[in-house]
Design a protein around this motif. Structure first.
Motif, PDB file in Angstrom:
ATOM      1  N   ARG A 115       0.835  -1.203   0.000  1.00 56.73           N
ATOM      2  CA  ARG A 115       0.000   0.000   0.000  1.00 56.73           C
ATOM      3  C   ARG A 115       0.868   1.250   0.000  1.00 56.73           C
ATOM      4  O   ARG A 115       0.581   2.224  -0.693  1.00 56.73           O
ATOM      5  CB  ARG A 115      -0.931  -0.013   1.228  1.00 56.73           C
ATOM      6  CG  ARG A 115      -1.850   1.167   1.242  1.00 56.73           C
ATOM      7  CD  ARG A 115      -2.811   1.147   2.405  1.00 56.73           C
ATOM      8  NE  ARG A 115      -3.549   2.398   2.491  1.00 56.73           N
ATOM      9  CZ  ARG A 115      -4.281   2.753   3.512  1.00 56.73           C
ATOM     10  NH1 ARG A 115      -4.407   1.958   4.540  1.00 56.73           N
ATOM     11  NH2 ARG A 115      -4.903   3.904   3.528  1.00 56.73           N
ATOM     12  N   SER A 174       1.065   4.048  -2.843  1.00 54.24           N
ATOM     13  CA  SER A 174       0.660   5.393  -2.423  1.00 54.24           C
ATOM     14  C   SER A 174       1.805   6.384  -2.550  1.00 54.24           C
ATOM     15  O   SER A 174       1.590   7.588  -2.433  1.00 54.24           O
ATOM     16  CB  SER A 174       0.203   5.370  -0.958  1.00 54.24           C
ATOM     17  OG  SER A 174      -0.847   4.466  -0.786  1.00 54.24           O
ATOM     18  N   GLN A 220      -8.409   4.827   2.865  1.00 54.05           N
ATOM     19  CA  GLN A 220      -8.311   5.860   1.831  1.00 54.05           C
ATOM     20  C   GLN A 220      -7.174   6.835   2.083  1.00 54.05           C
ATOM     21  O   GLN A 220      -6.556   7.321   1.148  1.00 54.05           O
ATOM     22  CB  GLN A 220      -9.629   6.643   1.758  1.00 54.05           C
ATOM     23  CG  GLN A 220     -10.788   5.787   1.244  1.00 54.05           C
ATOM     24  CD  GLN A 220     -12.037   6.590   1.075  1.00 54.05           C
ATOM     25  OE1 GLN A 220     -12.555   7.147   2.029  1.00 54.05           O
ATOM     26  NE2 GLN A 220     -12.536   6.657  -0.149  1.00 54.05           N
ATOM     27  N   SER A 260      -1.191  10.546   1.023  1.00 54.95           N
ATOM     28  CA  SER A 260      -1.873   9.934  -0.110  1.00 54.95           C
ATOM     29  C   SER A 260      -3.352   9.779   0.222  1.00 54.95           C
ATOM     30  O   SER A 260      -3.714   9.403   1.343  1.00 54.95           O
ATOM     31  CB  SER A 260      -1.245   8.572  -0.408  1.00 54.95           C
ATOM     32  OG  SER A 260      -1.955   7.936  -1.437  1.00 54.95           O
ATOM     33  N   TYR A 261      -4.175  10.051  -0.760  1.00 56.62           N
ATOM     34  CA  TYR A 261      -5.621   9.889  -0.566  1.00 56.62           C
ATOM     35  C   TYR A 261      -6.203   9.156  -1.763  1.00 56.62           C
ATOM     36  O   TYR A 261      -5.917   9.491  -2.921  1.00 56.62           O
ATOM     37  CB  TYR A 261      -6.305  11.264  -0.417  1.00 56.62           C
ATOM     38  CG  TYR A 261      -7.792  11.127  -0.230  1.00 56.62           C
ATOM     39  CD1 TYR A 261      -8.318  10.742   1.002  1.00 56.62           C
ATOM     40  CD2 TYR A 261      -8.671  11.343  -1.282  1.00 56.62           C
ATOM     41  CE1 TYR A 261      -9.681  10.578   1.176  1.00 56.62           C
ATOM     42  CE2 TYR A 261     -10.041  11.186  -1.116  1.00 56.62           C
ATOM     43  CZ  TYR A 261     -10.538  10.796   0.119  1.00 56.62           C
ATOM     44  OH  TYR A 261     -11.882  10.616   0.286  1.00 56.62           O
ATOM     45  N   GLN A 262      -6.994   8.152  -1.461  1.00 56.13           N
ATOM     46  CA  GLN A 262      -7.651   7.403  -2.531  1.00 56.13           C
ATOM     47  C   GLN A 262      -9.155   7.678  -2.476  1.00 56.13           C
ATOM     48  O   GLN A 262      -9.813   7.378  -1.476  1.00 56.13           O
ATOM     49  CB  GLN A 262      -7.389   5.908  -2.379  1.00 56.13           C
ATOM     50  CG  GLN A 262      -7.883   5.106  -3.574  1.00 56.13           C
ATOM     51  CD  GLN A 262      -7.658   3.611  -3.401  1.00 56.13           C
ATOM     52  OE1 GLN A 262      -8.095   3.027  -2.411  1.00 56.13           O
ATOM     53  NE2 GLN A 262      -6.978   2.996  -4.342  1.00 56.13           N
ATOM     54  N   ASN A 289     -11.421   5.184  -7.133  1.00 55.47           N
ATOM     55  CA  ASN A 289     -10.088   4.614  -7.356  1.00 55.47           C
ATOM     56  C   ASN A 289      -9.094   5.601  -7.950  1.00 55.47           C
ATOM     57  O   ASN A 289      -8.133   5.206  -8.602  1.00 55.47           O
ATOM     58  CB  ASN A 289     -10.157   3.354  -8.225  1.00 55.47           C
ATOM     59  CG  ASN A 289     -10.789   2.203  -7.490  1.00 55.47           C
ATOM     60  OD1 ASN A 289     -10.462   1.963  -6.334  1.00 55.47           O
ATOM     61  ND2 ASN A 289     -11.715   1.521  -8.135  1.00 55.47           N
ATOM     62  N   THR A 324      -6.180   7.954  -7.024  1.00 54.86           N
ATOM     63  CA  THR A 324      -5.265   8.150  -5.901  1.00 54.86           C
ATOM     64  C   THR A 324      -4.396   9.370  -6.168  1.00 54.86           C
ATOM     65  O   THR A 324      -3.791   9.488  -7.244  1.00 54.86           O
ATOM     66  CB  THR A 324      -4.368   6.910  -5.706  1.00 54.86           C
ATOM     67  OG1 THR A 324      -5.198   5.762  -5.535  1.00 54.86           O
ATOM     68  CG2 THR A 324      -3.467   7.043  -4.492  1.00 54.86           C
ATOM     69  N   SER A 380      -1.212  11.522  -4.551  1.00 56.07           N
ATOM     70  CA  SER A 380      -0.137  11.426  -3.566  1.00 56.07           C
ATOM     71  C   SER A 380       0.814  12.595  -3.718  1.00 56.07           C
ATOM     72  O   SER A 380       1.041  13.083  -4.835  1.00 56.07           O
ATOM     73  CB  SER A 380       0.671  10.138  -3.765  1.00 56.07           C
ATOM     74  OG  SER A 380      -0.163   9.024  -3.701  1.00 56.07           O
ATOM     75  N   LYS A 412      -5.153   6.483 -11.553  1.00 49.67           N
ATOM     76  CA  LYS A 412      -6.539   6.014 -11.505  1.00 49.67           C
ATOM     77  C   LYS A 412      -6.591   4.615 -12.070  1.00 49.67           C
ATOM     78  O   LYS A 412      -5.949   4.296 -13.072  1.00 49.67           O
ATOM     79  CB  LYS A 412      -7.453   6.944 -12.311  1.00 49.67           C
ATOM     80  CG  LYS A 412      -8.913   6.482 -12.266  1.00 49.67           C
ATOM     81  CD  LYS A 412      -9.876   7.581 -12.650  1.00 49.67           C
ATOM     82  CE  LYS A 412     -11.291   7.054 -12.841  1.00 49.67           C
ATOM     83  NZ  LYS A 412     -11.892   6.433 -11.664  1.00 49.67           N
ATOM     84  N   TRP A 464      -7.888  -2.039   1.418  1.00 49.47           N
ATOM     85  CA  TRP A 464      -7.408  -1.120   0.371  1.00 49.47           C
ATOM     86  C   TRP A 464      -7.093  -1.904  -0.900  1.00 49.47           C
ATOM     87  O   TRP A 464      -7.473  -1.516  -1.991  1.00 49.47           O
ATOM     88  CB  TRP A 464      -6.156  -0.395   0.888  1.00 49.47           C
ATOM     89  CG  TRP A 464      -5.375   0.276  -0.186  1.00 49.47           C
ATOM     90  CD1 TRP A 464      -5.594   1.505  -0.724  1.00 49.47           C
ATOM     91  CD2 TRP A 464      -4.252  -0.266  -0.874  1.00 49.47           C
ATOM     92  NE1 TRP A 464      -4.678   1.761  -1.707  1.00 49.47           N
ATOM     93  CE2 TRP A 464      -3.839   0.693  -1.817  1.00 49.47           C
ATOM     94  CE3 TRP A 464      -3.539  -1.470  -0.794  1.00 49.47           C
ATOM     95  CZ2 TRP A 464      -2.757   0.491  -2.676  1.00 49.47           C
ATOM     96  CZ3 TRP A 464      -2.465  -1.681  -1.634  1.00 49.47           C
ATOM     97  CH2 TRP A 464      -2.085  -0.704  -2.565  1.00 49.47           C
TER      98      TRP A 464
END
Lengths: 707, 314
Positions: free
Chosen positions: A64, A68, A571, A622-624, A628, A630, A632, A663, B295
């Motif tokens: 992750r 990210s 997220q 980072s934000y998702q 979908n 993302t 960062s 994405k 996730w």
């Protein structure tokens, strides 16, 4: 003799442990079955341990965090680790170092891929361009901050990186990855994973290239320095997994690679790498309380360095004496005997410095280890390993033949839960090179758990880094027949192991139901007998100075580093780290001081206090989004430092901001991803050398995964 | 006298002794905890129980583990209630008729059944002799309930059983069919390639639920289950915190707090007239999620993931 007896005893003890283990016959499911830990091991000791129990500070970069992050290459990830320096000697010669100065060859850091060391004995460092894996291949990286000799051996002197690649089981189908950017950045990879009969397999083909840094224009003279540090890399790898029964698994990996790049800075000469590896690991979970592993691998690397050739005529023209007994090289002139011999050479175009040199390095390593968890409060492992290194390099070794070295290591690590709150760890390794004295490194640690969320750790270690086969034997010479015309570098005859004595206080805290994790480490690391090059006056045919690899320095590193990870939801991800390092040390730089009158026979001892960046900070956010997408962003700051005690100037500190947007679109198990990354938004900065200008880099990525 | 009548008779007698004992004595009842091991997990449960009952003047407490066997003998004489933690402690106390009333906690149904059969021939006889058990196992329904909350559209549920749990195959099949779910049952053979066995079942499943078995099966299969679950993006619902730490999407299990709370409840109810020696299934449960796996799977987790009481409701 006593040492041999001791080795034998431990070997047989290990063999006994392994052979005496049999399947337990339990026909009732008990609470122990429910609480059983899943089979996963920590790289710190190679035993099953949770972070609260390990005897060292650990950073884990998981999948992750990788996805990210704003990283576009593997080394970029190490900015996420406190205390780690990432730098570029040139654009395709990255360096990764922990605490101590890195230099062209960062030699005090072990890097393993799935247990296979990629520390290259020929150059005493890790050549990141040749290791054959990239961001997409990694499942997670476990970084042990602090000496890990007692589990990983001599090269894990200051820290150890254990890269775990994605299991062949975790993917299926074909995955394609393409990327394109400015500065000639282009690359692509295709991998296919499948299950054929009993065998799970994955094959990956990867190519990538870039043009490196742009040419540099000096200010205020506007003089141009041509930078020629591009690279092209091709790798082909295969991973297989066979699990004949539930208790046995056999992993094997094969790979070949080729990289065309350059060496040096300012003068860029071509270097062509060819590498290959084979690796097999057999693991057997013998019963509820023990397992055993056998690892065997072979790394082979050879490279060809191109050089500016010097012929006999060139040498005579530059260093030969004229009528005044002088040469173009002024104070350096061939001895009459050498000049006479060279003048009698019928082929005056014969090379003394050849246009290219080939170097070859080969490593075989076999390791057997067993983890034993028989008692509830005691876990331990025992490992025995043997390594055969061989080098062939006419230039580096000053000889035509192959140079070999066998080294053996025997290690044990134990964890004792002394009470509900106190865990004690002890690890020791005995390393012995054939015909040389052994070294004995150890680590002791106490972890006190105030509550489930708060752990304090006190640890101390003493470690040795043995000189690599090249450090101990280098004799780079250019010959004419048996006459050494020039010897730029040679090893001292009596080079000793580097020594590290380390003390640390650590704290590991978990807050907000484990969503926020904080880790801080205060350390004091005393390094002595540091191996580097010193300079001596030398009465040679074409030289008056020689570089000698020797124990030349010492250094005390004191400071603190911390990391904070916050993952409130799946997220949002926030990762912060900071390190402050106060370095105090000196190197014996030369036995002379040069001034306008020539050389003075005075010791030139130089401070290396400024060769380590005092402050380094990294922030990753980072934000998702639900769709979908993302986003960062990362900020990195590194304070100024000298890249070598050789230079008076300090490379200025810098900060950079990287951004990435990606994405992903899913259709069942198939997905497609588009990404856009910007590295170093805004003004360019100097990377390690003034002339390495890191300008804004744009990379577009495209990935498809189809089952 | 028929066995059933004998059991009822014995229970009634015990109950009478309890009631009378309470009626004629204001003395606090001394509770002895016997631990299988002197380990943090066990001590934590004891500490939670004693803390919960600290203001209750009806009880006093002492704690011993199986390493202090000689002390246990004398402690039993001074004890009014014995609570065991773990199957080893339960076995030691079941052998000792002095240890009554006896509450065995932190014990699986499998272990308690085996001990009851060994020392009392069957569970009813054990219960009739003044023994109660608070079972550690979480029901399959709770795991299904959790799976359903996370994946409301699931239709195929993969279930792996090992040699110790395969006798219950029909139970799992029936439970799934009752909820209109399609069972994908795997009886894992330890001597065959686990991946070849797991792969076709996980491929067909929307969610995969490994059933706890012997430790060797649990430990050795978990790694392959989790890796294949990533390959096919199939969530795994585990049975322990360790399973979640290793990569399962979620687990429902009995935490020390859950075990302690149920044991405290039972202790408090000892003086109630309705108290019966019986098998107590887990009243409470803890749900743990792995946000990184969520996730990876692109799943949204419930807002209150740690102690999600609704997942324990059936």
């Amino acid at each position: 003799m006593k040492c041999n007896q001791f080795n034998n005893f431990l070997f047989f003890a290990l063999a006994f442990f392994i052979s005496s283990q049999t399947y337990a016959e339990e026909w009732v499911i008990t609470e122990e079955d429910l609480f059983a830990e899943v089979d996963s091991v920590s790289g710190v000791t190679h035993m099953r341990q949770e972070l609260q129990q390990v005897p060292a500070a650990v950073t884990i970069i998981d999948r992750r965090m990788i996805e990210s992050s704003t990283a576009v290459s593997l080394v970029d990830l190490f900015r996420l680790v406190p205390g780690f320096q990432v730098y570029f000697h040139h654009a395709n010669k990255p360096g990764v170092a922990y605490h101590a100065p890195g230099g062209e060859y960062s030699r005090r850091l072990e890097v393993k891929i799935d247990g296979r060391s990629v520390y290259e004995p020929l150059l005493s460092s890790v050549e990141w361009n040749t290791i054959g894996i990239d961001l997409d291949d990694v499942d997670y990286i476990e970084i042990i901050r602090g000496s890990n000799n007692s589990a990983d051996g001599s090269n894990a002197f200051l820290a150890s990186i254990n890269i775990v690649t994605r299991s062949v089981l975790s993917e299926a189908g074909t995955k394609t990855n393409l990327h394109y950017g400015n500065k000639g950045i282009q690359g692509g990879a295709i991998s296919h994973s499948s299950q054929v009969g009993q065998l799970a397999s994955r094959a990956t083909l990867r190519v990538k290239k870039n043009n490196g840094f742009d040419d540099y224009y000096d200010e205020p003279s506007d003089a141009k320095i041509e930078i020629d540090d591009g690279a092209e890399t091709f790798t082909l790898s295969y991973q297989g997994l066979w699990t004949p029964t539930i208790t046995d698994s056999i992993d094997f990996q094969l790979g070949i690679g080729q990289t065309d790049t350059t060496i040096g800075h300012k003068d860029y000469f071509e270097r062509q790498w060819d590498s290959q590896y084979q690796y097999v690991e057999w693991k057997r979970i013998v019963n509820n309380w023990s397992d055993f592993e056998l690892l065997v691998y072979h790394n082979s690397i050879d490279f060809i360095d191109h050089a500016r050739p010097w012929t006999v005529a060139n040498v005579l023209g530059y260093w030969g004496a004229n009528e005044n007994g002088k040469s173009l090289a002024r104070d350096v002139v061939l001895t009459p005997q050498t000049q006479a011999v060279l003048m009698t050479e019928p082929n005056q175009e014969r090379f003394i410095v050849k246009p290219s040199y080939a170097h070859f390095s080969d490593r075989w390593d076999a390791e057997i280890r067993s983890n034993i968890y028989r008692r509830d409060d005691l876990r331990m492992n025992l490992g025995l390993a043997s390594r055969h290194d061989s080098l062939k390099s006419d230039l580096f070794l000053g000889q035509a033949g192959k140079l070999s070295q066998i080294s053996n290591r025997l290690y044990a690590n134990a964890e004792w839960t002394a009470s509900d709150n106190l865990t004690l760890n002890y690890g020791q390794i005995l390393e012995k090179k054939r015909h040389q004295a052994s070294t004995n490194s150890f680590r002791v640690a106490a972890n006190y758990q105030f509550s489930e969320q708060h752990v304090f750790r006190l640890a101390a270690s003493q470690s040795y880094r043995e000189p690599t086969i090249l450090e101990a034997n280098q004799n780079s010479s250019y010959f004419y027949n048996d006459i050494s015309i020039n010897t730029p570098v040679r090893a001292d005859n009596d080079i000793a192991s580097e020594k590290l004595t380390s003390h640390e206080i650590g704290y590991l805290g978990s807050f907000l139901e484990n969503k926020l994790n904080f880790d801080i480490r205060l350390f004091n690391e005393d390094l002595t007998h540091l191996i580097a090059e010193r300079r001596e006056l030398f009465d040679g045919d074409t030289q008056d100075i020689i570089n000698i690899i020797d124990n030349t320095g010492y250094m005390t590193l004191t400071g603190l580093e911390w990391q904070l990870k916050y993952r409130p939801t799946n997220q949002l991800l926030l990762n912060l780290n900071h390190s402050y390092i106060d370095a105090d040390g000196e190197v014996f730089y030369a036995s002379y001081i040069e001034n306008n009158d020539g050389y003075l026979q005075l010791d030139d001892v130089r401070s290396i206090n400024e060769c380590v960046p005092t402050d380094m900070i990294n922030v990753l956010v980072s934000y998702q989004a639900d769709n979908n997408l993302t986003l960062s962003g990362s900020f990195h700051y590194k304070s100024g430092y000298k890249n070598s005690p050789k230079y008076i100037e300090t490379a200025p500190g810098y900060s950079r901001v990287d951004l990435k947007a990606s994405k992903r679109w899913y259709q069942k198990n198939n997905w497609l991803e588009l990404s856009f990354a910007v590295q170093n938004m805004g003004d360019d900065y100097s990377e390690h050398h003034t002339f390495n200008r890191f300008k804004t880099q744009y990379i577009i990525g495209f990935k498809v995964n189809s089952h | 006298m028929p066995a059933k009548t004998r059991v009822y008779g014995s229970s009634l007698l015990l109950l009478l002794i309890f009631v009378m004992g309470n009626a004629y004595s204001d003395e606090p009842r001394h509770t002895l905890f016997v631990l299988s091991k002197d380990k943090p997990y066990f001590n934590k449960i004891v500490n939670l129980i004693t803390a919960d009952l600290s203001s209750n003047k009806d009880f006093t407490f002492s704690v011993l583990d199986l390493n202090s066997q000689p002390k246990i003998e004398s402690a039993l004489e001074d004890s009014d209630i014995v609570i065991t933690l773990g199957s080893s402690a339960a076995e030691a106390m079941l052998q000792n008729s002095q240890a009554r009333p006896l509450i065995t906690t932190l014990i699986t149904k499998s272990a308690f059944t085996a001990l009851a059969e060994e020392y009392y021939k069957n569970i009813p006889k054990a219960l009739a002799s003044g023994v109660s058990a608070i079972l550690l196992d979480q029901s399959f329904e709770r795991r299904l309930n959790l799976a359903h909350r996370l994946l409301p559209t699931m239709t195929d549920v993969g279930v792996m059983l090992g040699p110790l749990s395969e006798n219950n195959t029909s139970f799992y099949t029936r439970s799934l069919k009752a909820l209109n779910l399609q069972p994908q049952i795997l009886l894992i053979d330890p001597d065959k390639n686990p991946i070849q066995q797991l792969d076709p079942v996980i491929t067909k499943s929307d969610v995969f639920i490994p059933i706890v078995d012997g430790q060797l099966i649990n430990v050795t299969t978990a790694k392959w289950i989790l890796q294949l679950s990533y390959r096919y993006r199939v969530p795994v619902i585990g049975y322990s915190a360790n399973y979640v730490n290793a990569g399962a999407l979620a687990s429902v299990y009995s935490s020390p707090e859950n075990v302690a709370a149920q044991t405290s409840d039972l202790l408090k109810s000892l003086s109630d007239q309705g108290y019966k020696n019986r098998l107590y299934f887990s009243k409470y449960c803890t749900v743990k999620y792995n946000t990184t796996v969520a996730w990876y799977l692109g799943m949204k987790l419930p807002d209150d993931p740690v102690n999600d009481k609704s997942s324990c409701d059936l």
